[in-house]
Design an enzyme around this catalytic site. Structure first.
Site, PDB file in Angstrom:
ATOM      1  CG  HIS A  82      -2.181   0.785   0.784  1.00  0.00           C
ATOM      2  ND1 HIS A  82      -3.391   0.439   0.915  1.00  0.00           N
ATOM      3  CD2 HIS A  82      -2.544   1.865   1.036  1.00  0.00           C
ATOM      4  CE1 HIS A  82      -3.892   0.942   0.111  1.00  0.00           C
ATOM      5  NE2 HIS A  82      -3.655   2.278   0.671  1.00  0.00           N
ATOM      6  CG  ASP A 161     -10.720   3.244   4.553  1.00  0.00           C
ATOM      7  OD1 ASP A 161     -10.098   3.912   4.838  1.00  0.00           O
ATOM      8  OD2 ASP A 161     -10.149   2.756   3.720  1.00  0.00           O
ATOM      9  NE  ARG A 168      -8.305  10.734   6.498  1.00  0.00           N
ATOM     10  CZ  ARG A 168      -7.522   9.597   5.564  1.00  0.00           C
ATOM     11  NH1 ARG A 168      -8.058   8.666   5.351  1.00  0.00           N
ATOM     12  NH2 ARG A 168      -6.483  10.866   5.468  1.00  0.00           N
ATOM     13  CB  SER A 183      -7.230   5.430   6.746  1.00  0.00           C
ATOM     14  OG  SER A 183      -7.492   4.872   4.601  1.00  0.00           O
ATOM     15  CE  LYS A 187      -7.193   1.463   1.807  1.00  0.00           C
ATOM     16  NZ  LYS A 187      -7.265   2.605   2.981  1.00  0.00           N
TER      17      LYS A 187
HETATM   18  N1  URA Z   1      -4.006   5.707   1.411  1.00  0.00           N
HETATM   19  C1  URA Z   1      -5.182   5.217   2.443  1.00  0.00           C
HETATM   20  O1  URA Z   1      -5.615   4.247   2.577  1.00  0.00           O
HETATM   21  N2  URA Z   1      -6.039   6.113   3.244  1.00  0.00           N
HETATM   22  C2  URA Z   1      -5.527   7.509   3.480  1.00  0.00           C
HETATM   23  O2  URA Z   1      -5.645   7.669   4.485  1.00  0.00           O
HETATM   24  C3  URA Z   1      -3.913   7.681   2.946  1.00  0.00           C
HETATM   25  C4  URA Z   1      -3.902   7.228   1.670  1.00  0.00           C
END
Ligand code: URA
Length: 437
Positions: A82, A161, A168, A183, A187
């Site tokens: 990620h 999320d 956001r 966040s 995930k």
């Molecule tokens: N990637 C994400 O999944 N969440 C964030 O808040 C920033 C980048």
């Protein structure tokens, strides 16, 4: 009955919330009992006041438990990747199939564009037919069979999320270290991956402008991973100029496919290879240089492109768009922006290009905005390259002249041209995580 006002006021005044209070707030929001305006107020208070480690871990937990955990069965080691978000950051589209070609399975939950940064789900939707709304069962079974799946948060998978992310994006509450950490980690922890590799972007176009902030974020994410029993590593990578030469959804898919064909660009290739190498070091015990060599070789072999094509087909996408990316959506209008003088491109502000791409239609300004998949920016002359006065440096793509005008105005001052050529240099700033080789 939850007293959301009391929780907003406590955070506004710099106090800390208890785990049960955070859990209750998230539950109420997901159930529709706490409205967007109360959640926005709390997010703004949290962005300004911050969250301590216990609150951040509690928020991560509440978010990941807002849906079902996804148990993936695979004979191969499960690795997730990620990014914290950048401009032109199409790395997942290269790194994920590359990891599969190196023998890993990658069950990945991605996000949409956030603030001035792009999102993998929006990029993927430029491939007609490709579905990222998968049930937990479908998601796990695609990974089991094909080694990778990329899906969105949904009503069943980390719904908190999905909702907070969209809120956001349009309330100025993206730029918060604990909100980004919860966040991302919610995930990642909702899926049974053995290893999480984070690409922590640092620089003008990243959410972490300087190295100290990026290191603080990486340490926090690694500690959250540890608290949930997961191995987490971070590679800190530069985000001062956009990654590669394309910013915008279909433009970036095209560039990622070119990279999988061995046609660069070098910075994207370097970052994707480094993330895959980090997984090899963590899981196989390889040494860094050896791992990078293996990942580079796998990328050059073309195998990863075949993996991407097969996966696109599996999730309903039309593989002809992978075979011939010129078929991908194109914006109706375009305009070139020229160099103000001759010399070498010394700076191309990633932040300005990200904001401009949003105005061109590649991102959202309101939750309900539709994306123009063909909109964005092509970098014709990158940092370090020579330009003549009046020569085109950027090519803007949009649906209307008004959007081109707005982006052009925003890009005033986004580029510097100097007499000296700046060296390209590596995009890898540092690595963090357990016992690195
Ligand atoms: N990637 C994400 O999944 N969440 C964030 O808040 C920033 C980048």
């Amino acid at each position: 009955m939850l007293n959301a006002v009391a929780l907003i006021e406590r955070k506004r005044d710099g106090g800390a919330l208890l785990r049960e209070e955070i859990t209750a707030l998230i539950r109420a929001y997901v159930a529709g009992e706490a409205p967007d305006y109360q959640m926005s107020a709390w997010l703004m208070a949290a962005t300004i006041r911050g969250l301590d480690f216990a609150e951040t871990a509690a928020l991560t937990d509440a978010m990941l438990r807002s849906g079902r955990m996804v148990e993936v069965q695979s004979m191969r080691p499960l690795v997730d990747k990620h990014s914290t978000g950048g401009v032109g950051d199409k790395t997942s589209l290269v790194a994920v199939p590359l990891l599969v070609s190196l023998g890993f399975s990658v069950p990945k939950l991605s996000g949409r564009g956030l603030g001035h940064t792009g999102g993998t789900l929006d990029k993927l939707e430029s491939i007609p037919g490709l579905r990222t709304a998968l049930s937990p069962h479908e998601f796990a079974s695609i990974v089991g069979r094909y080694g990778m799946a990329i899906a969105a948060q949904s009503e069943e998978i980390v719904p908190a999320d999905r909702m907070l992310y969209a809120l956001r994006d349009v309330t100025g509450t993206v730029q918060s270290l604990p909100l980004i950490a919860s966040s991302i980690m919610s995930k990642k922890l909702a899926v049974s991956s053995r290893l999480i590799v984070l690409d922590v972007k640092v620089g003008d176009g990243a959410f972490f402008r300087d190295l100290a902030q990026a290191e603080e974020f990486a340490a926090l994410a690694i500690d959250i991973g540890k608290a949930f029993g997961r191995s987490t590593r971070a590679v800190l990578t530069k985000m001062d100029a956009p990654l590669g030469r394309a910013v915008g959804n279909a433009l970036e898919v095209r560039e990622a496919i070119a990279c999988l064909r061995g046609e660069g660009p070098a910075d994207l290739e370097e970052v994707a290879v480094a993330l895959a190498a980090e997984a090899l070091c963590a899981v196989r015990g390889d040494r860094w240089e050896e791992a990078r060599g293996k990942a580079q070789e796998a990328l050059r072999s073309g195998d990863a492109l075949g993996r991407l094509r097969r996966w696109v087909t599996t999730q309903g996408g039309d593989p002809r768009f992978v075979d011939d990316p010129t078929l991908l959506p194109q914006a109706a209008r375009q305009r070139d922006l020229a160099a103000p003088r001759g010399g070498y491109v010394a700076r191309l502000s990633a932040r300005a290009l990200g904001d401009a791409a949003r105005l061109l239609g590649a991102g959202r300004l309101r939750k309900e905005d539709a994306i123009d998949l063909g909109a964005g920016i092509e970098i014709l002359r990158g940092v370090g390259e020579r330009v003549r006065e009046g020569e085109a440096v950027l090519r803007l793509f949009a649906g209307s002249d008004a959007q081109l005008d707005a982006a052009q105005a925003l890009l005033e001052g986004a580029m510097d041209v100097s007499d000296m050529a700046a060296g390209a240099g590596s995009h890898i700033v540092r690595r963090m995580g357990e016992e690195q080789a």
